[in-house]
Design a protein around this motif. Structure first.
Motif, PDB file in Angstrom:
ATOM      1  N   THR A  50       0.830  -1.207   0.000  1.00  5.85           N
ATOM      2  CA  THR A  50       0.000   0.000   0.000  1.00  5.85           C
ATOM      3  C   THR A  50       0.861   1.252   0.000  1.00  5.85           C
ATOM      4  OG1 THR A  50      -1.739  -1.178   1.182  1.00  5.85           O
ATOM      5  CG2 THR A  50      -1.824   1.219   1.240  1.00  5.85           C
ATOM      6  N   VAL A  51       1.905   1.274   0.804  1.00  2.55           N
ATOM      7  CA  VAL A  51       2.801   2.435   0.842  1.00  2.55           C
ATOM      8  C   VAL A  51       3.495   2.624  -0.504  1.00  2.55           C
ATOM      9  CG1 VAL A  51       4.944   3.307   1.861  1.00  2.55           C
ATOM     10  CG2 VAL A  51       3.140   2.426   3.332  1.00  2.55           C
ATOM     11  N   ILE A  52       3.953   1.545  -1.102  1.00  4.12           N
ATOM     12  CA  ILE A  52       4.609   1.623  -2.419  1.00  4.12           C
ATOM     13  C   ILE A  52       3.633   2.149  -3.472  1.00  4.12           C
ATOM     14  CG2 ILE A  52       5.612   0.252  -4.292  1.00  4.12           C
ATOM     15  CD1 ILE A  52       7.520   0.695  -1.999  1.00  4.12           C
ATOM     16  N   LEU A  54       0.899   3.986  -3.022  1.00  4.33           N
ATOM     17  CA  LEU A  54       0.584   5.394  -2.764  1.00  4.33           C
ATOM     18  C   LEU A  54       1.740   6.296  -3.185  1.00  4.33           C
ATOM     19  CD1 LEU A  54      -1.230   5.230   0.678  1.00  4.33           C
ATOM     20  CD2 LEU A  54      -2.220   5.774  -1.544  1.00  4.33           C
ATOM     21  N   THR A  55       2.966   5.841  -2.952  1.00  8.01           N
ATOM     22  CA  THR A  55       4.125   6.628  -3.348  1.00  8.01           C
ATOM     23  C   THR A  55       4.239   6.707  -4.870  1.00  8.01           C
ATOM     24  OG1 THR A  55       5.278   5.923  -1.357  1.00  8.01           O
ATOM     25  CG2 THR A  55       6.623   6.838  -3.110  1.00  8.01           C
ATOM     26  N   ALA A  56       4.000   5.600  -5.534  1.00  2.91           N
ATOM     27  CA  ALA A  56       4.169   5.554  -6.983  1.00  2.91           C
ATOM     28  C   ALA A  56       3.068   6.301  -7.727  1.00  2.91           C
ATOM     29  CB  ALA A  56       4.216   4.104  -7.451  1.00  2.91           C
ATOM     30  N   TYR A  57       1.847   6.210  -7.255  1.00  5.44           N
ATOM     31  CA  TYR A  57       0.732   6.775  -8.010  1.00  5.44           C
ATOM     32  C   TYR A  57       0.095   7.988  -7.360  1.00  5.44           C
ATOM     33  CZ  TYR A  57       1.070   2.483 -10.641  1.00  5.44           C
ATOM     34  OH  TYR A  57       1.529   1.460 -11.403  1.00  5.44           O
ATOM     35  N   GLY A  58       0.594   8.399  -6.214  1.00 10.10           N
ATOM     36  CA  GLY A  58      -0.035   9.496  -5.496  1.00 10.10           C
ATOM     37  C   GLY A  58       0.186  10.857  -6.110  1.00 10.10           C
ATOM     38  N   GLU A  59       1.360  11.130  -6.625  1.00  6.86           N
ATOM     39  CA  GLU A  59       1.698  12.463  -7.134  1.00  6.86           C
ATOM     40  C   GLU A  59       1.758  12.488  -8.646  1.00  6.86           C
ATOM     41  OE1 GLU A  59       2.089  15.416  -5.653  1.00  6.86           O
ATOM     42  OE2 GLU A  59       1.373  14.474  -3.831  1.00  6.86           O
ATOM     43  N   ARG A  60       0.722  12.055  -9.298  1.00  2.83           N
ATOM     44  CA  ARG A  60       0.686  12.080 -10.756  1.00  2.83           C
ATOM     45  C   ARG A  60      -0.082  13.298 -11.206  1.00  2.83           C
ATOM     46  NH1 ARG A  60       1.704   6.715 -13.541  1.00  2.83           N
ATOM     47  NH2 ARG A  60       2.013   8.266 -15.128  1.00  2.83           N
TER      48      ARG A  60
END
Length: 143
Positions: A50-52, A54-60
């Protein structure tokens, strides 16, 4: 019934329990520990995933596609395809005619000279680093 006396049939033994009963209880306890460890591992792994995610797709950014297209148009010279480079002179012609002007801005839209070489000609996009060309050598017949 007097205080401290036990009811009939509730006699406790001071001898150790039977070895087979102890073995069964140990096996049950070990199984319980294994289940707890497995559940904990699944929870930790799902938290990690979940953390990975959120990190990968959160700031698109929704404008990322348009920015990529803008840079691509500048570098490719307005074409959508890779330029047809067949020899060394055509490669250097593309470098000097399309790539370098697309990656370094010399003047603003009003004609004033700029000394900021990290901004592209659209005066909106900034380079994150220097442009590097990488030479890849292919073996004949293995393309």
């Amino acid at each position: 019934m007097a205080r401290g006396s036990r009811p009939a049939g509730d006699e406790r033994s001071t001898s150790p329990p039977d070895e087979s009963v102890l073995a069964a209880l140990r096996a049950k306890s070990a199984e319980k520990r294994k289940r707890r460890a497995a559940v904990l591992e699944v929870i930790v792994f799902s938290l990690f995933v979940t953390v990975i995610m959120l990190t990968a797709y959160g700031e698109r950014s929704p404008l990322a596609f348009h920015m990529t297209q803008n840079v691509k148009e500048h570098i490719m010279g307005g074409e959508n395809d890779i330029p047809d480079i067949t020899d060394i002179p055509s490669f250097w012609e593309w470098i000097e005619g399309d790539l370098i002007p697309a990656t370094h801005s010399e003047e603003w839209y009003n004609g004033n000279v700029t000394d900021d070489y990290s901004v592209l000609p659209d005066m909106l996009t900034h380079q994150l680093g220097t442009i590097q060309l990488r030479q890849v050598r292919l073996q004949q017949g293995k393309a």
